[in-house]
Design a protein around this motif. Sequence first.
Motif, PDB file in Angstrom:
ATOM      1  N   LEU A   1       6.052   7.559  -6.011  1.00 54.25           N
ATOM      2  CA  LEU A   1       6.055   8.073  -4.641  1.00 54.25           C
ATOM      3  C   LEU A   1       7.401   7.740  -4.001  1.00 54.25           C
ATOM      4  O   LEU A   1       7.933   6.644  -4.186  1.00 54.25           O
ATOM      5  CB  LEU A   1       4.934   7.382  -3.840  1.00 54.25           C
ATOM      6  CG  LEU A   1       4.878   7.669  -2.339  1.00 54.25           C
ATOM      7  CD1 LEU A   1       4.393   9.096  -2.071  1.00 54.25           C
ATOM      8  CD2 LEU A   1       3.948   6.670  -1.624  1.00 54.25           C
TER       9      LEU A   1
ATOM     10  N   TYR B   1      -3.462   6.634   0.779  1.00 55.92           N
ATOM     11  CA  TYR B   1      -2.747   6.769  -0.507  1.00 55.92           C
ATOM     12  C   TYR B   1      -3.544   6.097  -1.628  1.00 55.92           C
ATOM     13  O   TYR B   1      -3.735   6.680  -2.700  1.00 55.92           O
ATOM     14  CB  TYR B   1      -1.325   6.199  -0.402  1.00 55.92           C
ATOM     15  CG  TYR B   1      -0.537   6.458  -1.660  1.00 55.92           C
ATOM     16  CD1 TYR B   1      -0.135   7.754  -1.983  1.00 55.92           C
ATOM     17  CD2 TYR B   1      -0.242   5.428  -2.550  1.00 55.92           C
ATOM     18  CE1 TYR B   1       0.555   8.020  -3.155  1.00 55.92           C
ATOM     19  CE2 TYR B   1       0.442   5.685  -3.730  1.00 55.92           C
ATOM     20  CZ  TYR B   1       0.836   6.989  -4.028  1.00 55.92           C
ATOM     21  OH  TYR B   1       1.506   7.251  -5.187  1.00 55.92           O
ATOM     22  N   ASN B   2      -4.018   4.877  -1.360  1.00 52.75           N
ATOM     23  CA  ASN B   2      -4.796   4.147  -2.371  1.00 52.75           C
ATOM     24  C   ASN B   2      -6.081   4.871  -2.740  1.00 52.75           C
ATOM     25  O   ASN B   2      -6.566   4.763  -3.865  1.00 52.75           O
ATOM     26  CB  ASN B   2      -5.121   2.735  -1.868  1.00 52.75           C
ATOM     27  CG  ASN B   2      -3.955   1.785  -2.132  1.00 52.75           C
ATOM     28  OD1 ASN B   2      -3.207   1.959  -3.096  1.00 52.75           O
ATOM     29  ND2 ASN B   2      -3.790   0.792  -1.275  1.00 52.75           N
TER      30      ASN B   2
ATOM     31  N   ASN C   1      -6.473   8.128  -2.768  1.00 57.74           N
ATOM     32  CA  ASN C   1      -6.127   9.521  -3.112  1.00 57.74           C
ATOM     33  C   ASN C   1      -6.618  10.513  -2.057  1.00 57.74           C
ATOM     34  O   ASN C   1      -6.978  11.641  -2.383  1.00 57.74           O
ATOM     35  CB  ASN C   1      -6.719   9.930  -4.469  1.00 57.74           C
ATOM     36  CG  ASN C   1      -6.072   9.169  -5.594  1.00 57.74           C
ATOM     37  OD1 ASN C   1      -4.856   8.976  -5.593  1.00 57.74           O
ATOM     38  ND2 ASN C   1      -6.874   8.706  -6.531  1.00 57.74           N
TER      39      ASN C   1
ATOM     40  N   TYR D   1      -5.289  12.522   0.340  1.00 62.42           N
ATOM     41  CA  TYR D   1      -4.118  13.195   0.933  1.00 62.42           C
ATOM     42  C   TYR D   1      -3.996  14.575   0.311  1.00 62.42           C
ATOM     43  O   TYR D   1      -4.708  14.902  -0.643  1.00 62.42           O
ATOM     44  CB  TYR D   1      -2.833  12.385   0.689  1.00 62.42           C
ATOM     45  CG  TYR D   1      -2.580  12.022  -0.747  1.00 62.42           C
ATOM     46  CD1 TYR D   1      -2.040  12.940  -1.645  1.00 62.42           C
ATOM     47  CD2 TYR D   1      -2.901  10.742  -1.231  1.00 62.42           C
ATOM     48  CE1 TYR D   1      -1.813  12.605  -2.965  1.00 62.42           C
ATOM     49  CE2 TYR D   1      -2.684  10.401  -2.556  1.00 62.42           C
ATOM     50  CZ  TYR D   1      -2.142  11.333  -3.421  1.00 62.42           C
ATOM     51  OH  TYR D   1      -1.923  11.008  -4.735  1.00 62.42           O
TER      52      TYR D   1
ATOM     53  N   LEU E   1       3.902  15.092   0.535  1.00 66.04           N
ATOM     54  CA  LEU E   1       2.582  14.474   0.734  1.00 66.04           C
ATOM     55  C   LEU E   1       2.244  14.517   2.224  1.00 66.04           C
ATOM     56  O   LEU E   1       3.047  14.121   3.068  1.00 66.04           O
ATOM     57  CB  LEU E   1       2.601  13.031   0.215  1.00 66.04           C
ATOM     58  CG  LEU E   1       1.267  12.288   0.183  1.00 66.04           C
ATOM     59  CD1 LEU E   1       1.271  11.250  -0.942  1.00 66.04           C
ATOM     60  CD2 LEU E   1       0.960  11.594   1.506  1.00 66.04           C
TER      61      LEU E   1
END
Length: 266
Positions: free
Chosen positions: A43, A93-94, A96, A98, A250
Amino acid sequence: MKRFVTINSNQVYKSLETKELLTKKLISEGFDVKDYFHPDTELVVSIGGDGSFLKTVHDFNFPNVPVVGINTGHLGFFADISPDNIDTFIDAYNNNDYIIQGISLIEAEIFSHECCENIYAINEVVIRGDKSRVIHLDLKVNDKHIQDFGGDGLIISTPTGSTAYNYSARGSIVDPSLNLMQLTPLHPINTNAYRCFTSSIIFSSESIINIAPEYRFENSILVVVDGVEHRFSDVSDIKIFVSDIKVNLLRMSNYEFWSRVTEKFL
Ligand code: NAP
Ligand code: MN
């Protein structure tokens, strides 16, 4: 396996402060944080405004991995996440949670006696005259002559770039789900001496645009790519098309284009 995140920031105090805080938080979540493009990075985070986002993507040579922008006090069309929402971003983000918005780039192949150079744009490619002179451009699409343009120049913008320079030049705002190129004239001359379109033209993503400068005053032109100026001499032709290369932006999962347009423009 180590998980790498690359953070790139502009030099504004708020950005550096945000970078420090984000670095700490990511490390405590088990990530390894770098400020250069680590080959195993999963990322890229750009901290600043849209200009910083564009610079990050260009400097890192259009990476394949997702790029996210954290906005420290600018317009923030790409850089859309507020520094106040860093925790929400890390959680999302952790988990998923998004979305990835694939942004098609515009590619321009510039032909001169030194052969060709390929450049890539996220927002737009602008072709202008050097030294504030009128520029005359022969415009072709799919090998068909369209017009002899005379004026300040032409903008060829991506759907994503439609809200940037294109919009200021009276181009249309484009829904990002459409794949197309928008050509917008900059102060076209319309007199008995010169005639050209006064509105934008929308081309399909399969189109090939060719722009050949007709040198009358100077033999150099400016090609401005995402706001960065390049000067070229003796260009014979510029071929412009939608590139195969994409940037993966993202976004938080509640991102919605039209509400951002009204928030930021009206
Ligand atoms: P800048 O001079 O700071 O950019 C002008 C403004 O455009 C900034 O507010 C920037 O946002 C915003 N912007 C950039 N990309 C955008 C997008 N896709 N949608 C909506 N707004 C966007 O220079 P910069 O930050 O390096 O940005 C380069 C871009 O500036 C170029 O790609 C071009 O589109 C644009 N530009 C516009 C004009 C004009 O409107 N007359 C003239 C030259 C260049 P931030 O404040 O978040 O940076
Ligand atoms: Mn800016």
